[in-house]
Design an enzyme around this catalytic site. Structure first.
Site, PDB file in Angstrom:
ATOM      1  CB  CYS A 199      -0.920   0.019   1.221  1.00 42.63           C
ATOM      2  SG  CYS A 199      -1.838   1.568   1.356  1.00 42.63           S
TER       3      CYS A 199
ATOM      4  CB  CYS B  87      -1.987   4.690   4.294  1.00 38.07           C
ATOM      5  SG  CYS B  87      -3.402   4.021   3.394  1.00 38.07           S
ATOM      6  CB  SER B  88      -0.545   0.776   6.708  1.00 36.24           C
ATOM      7  OG  SER B  88      -1.544   1.395   7.499  1.00 36.24           O
ATOM      8  CB  CYS B  89      -4.670  -0.549   2.278  1.00 28.91           C
ATOM      9  SG  CYS B  89      -5.376   1.112   2.211  1.00 28.91           S
TER      10      CYS B  89
END
Lengths: 114, 217
Positions: B116, B119-121
């Protein structure tokens, strides 16, 4: 008047709401738009202006995340598309197989047909 | 601490567990927003605690179960590849966060890698919280620009004739890699297979290997 036929025709003549049917189909060539919205966005900058092929239509339709971030939701549901872009299209000096690719879901409002 | 005899009497000095640094900008912002939401009765403290329990209950063991089932049950594998979320729900794995799930199958000609960049999906419903390196900028930037070099740093060398597909999760869909079933596991039970599947294999940075190979130098 054949009533059985009429009901069948009625089912095929429904009018779809705006955004209900996908605008792009798998296999179509598309370009990610070059826009610079302020605030929340979901299209990474490294892909703007890059071209690829629609791999699949993501169902069901979803809210426009960029609008949702500001609490504006009504009527904004559209499709996301899984788009395949060759790595060599994104990075001129890509080190790897020319068949390597980047795959990403892009909202309908960010794509144009080419 | 090899010399520490843990007799639970605790008659020795301990470093105090405390927060010594001042909270950062985003910590203060998070606290302020949380307190405001509770004060305005939009959410309650119990809802926050409950959601933490939901997240804590999700671990890579769940994803491993999904992978092992797909290896032993071809019909399930087909359903999983057609609709990842629906197939996981068959196994009782709920999706509390309204995300879809696309399961990407590694083959002898295709290797999938998940990142991702924004961000941090991450497929939290089936894998739990992402590892720290997944959230840090070096991985996020390099996975999409030089995936083969990143994979090599994980010890994964992908032959040139194998296509690399990097999936950048940014919107409503999350990804789970269905790794290749290792050779020599034909006689394994589903449970034994489950034990082989690691978090990193389901992100796509390593293949699934037999336990003996994993401990080898």
């Amino acid at each position: 008047m054949d009533l059985s036929r009429t009901s069948a025709d009625a089912a095929t003549k429904v009018v779809l709401a705006q955004g209900e049917a996908p605008v792009f189909a798998p296999g179509e060539r598309v370009r990610v738009l070059t826009r610079s919205p302020v605030g929340h966005y979901r299209v990474p900058i490294y892909l703007r202006g890059k071209s690829g092929v629609v791999e699949s239509v993501i169902e069901p339709v979803g809210l426009d995340n960029e609008e949702e971030a500001y609490g504006r939701n009504a009527g904004m549901k559209r499709h996301y598309y899984r788009v395949a872009l060759p790595m060599t299209e994104i990075w001129a000096d890509y080190d790897g197989s020319p068949r390597d690719g980047l795959h990403i879901e892009v909202f309908e409002t960010w794509l144009e047909r080419i | 601490m090899p010399d520490h005899h843990h007799d639970h009497t605790h008659d020795h000095p301990h470093a105090e567990i405390s927060q010594t640094e001042r909270p950062g900008y985003y910590e203060i912002m998070e606290t302020a927003v949380r307190e405001l939401l509770i004060e305005k009765r939009l959410i309650g403290a119990n809802e926050i605690r409950r959601q933490i329990e939901v997240l804590d209950s999700r671990t890579p063991a769940l994803g491993a179960k999904v992978v092992a089932r797909a290896w032993v049950d071809p019909a399930f594998r087909s359903r999983l590849l057609a609709n990842g979320r629906a197939a996981c729900e068959e196994l009782g794995l709920s999706f509390y966060d309204d995300t879809g799930l696309i399961v990407l199958e590694n083959t002898d000609t295709v290797h999938n890698l998940i990142v991702c960049t924004l961000c941090s999906c991450y497929p939290r419903p089936v894998l739990g919280l992402p590892p720290d390196w997944y959230k840090l900028k070096p991985y996020r930037a390099r996975a999409v620009s030089e995936p083969r070099a990143v994979l090599a740093e994980f010890g994964t060398i992908i032959p040139d004739d194998v296509q690399i597909r990097v999936s950048d999760s940014t919107a409503m869909v999350r990804f789970l890699v269905l790794p290749r079933r290792p050779e020599g596991t034909e006689d394994y039970t589903e449970e034994q297979l489950t034990d082989l599947v690691t978090r990193d294999a389901m992100i796509g940075v390593v293949p699934v290997t037999l336990a003996a190979e994993r401990t080898a130098p």
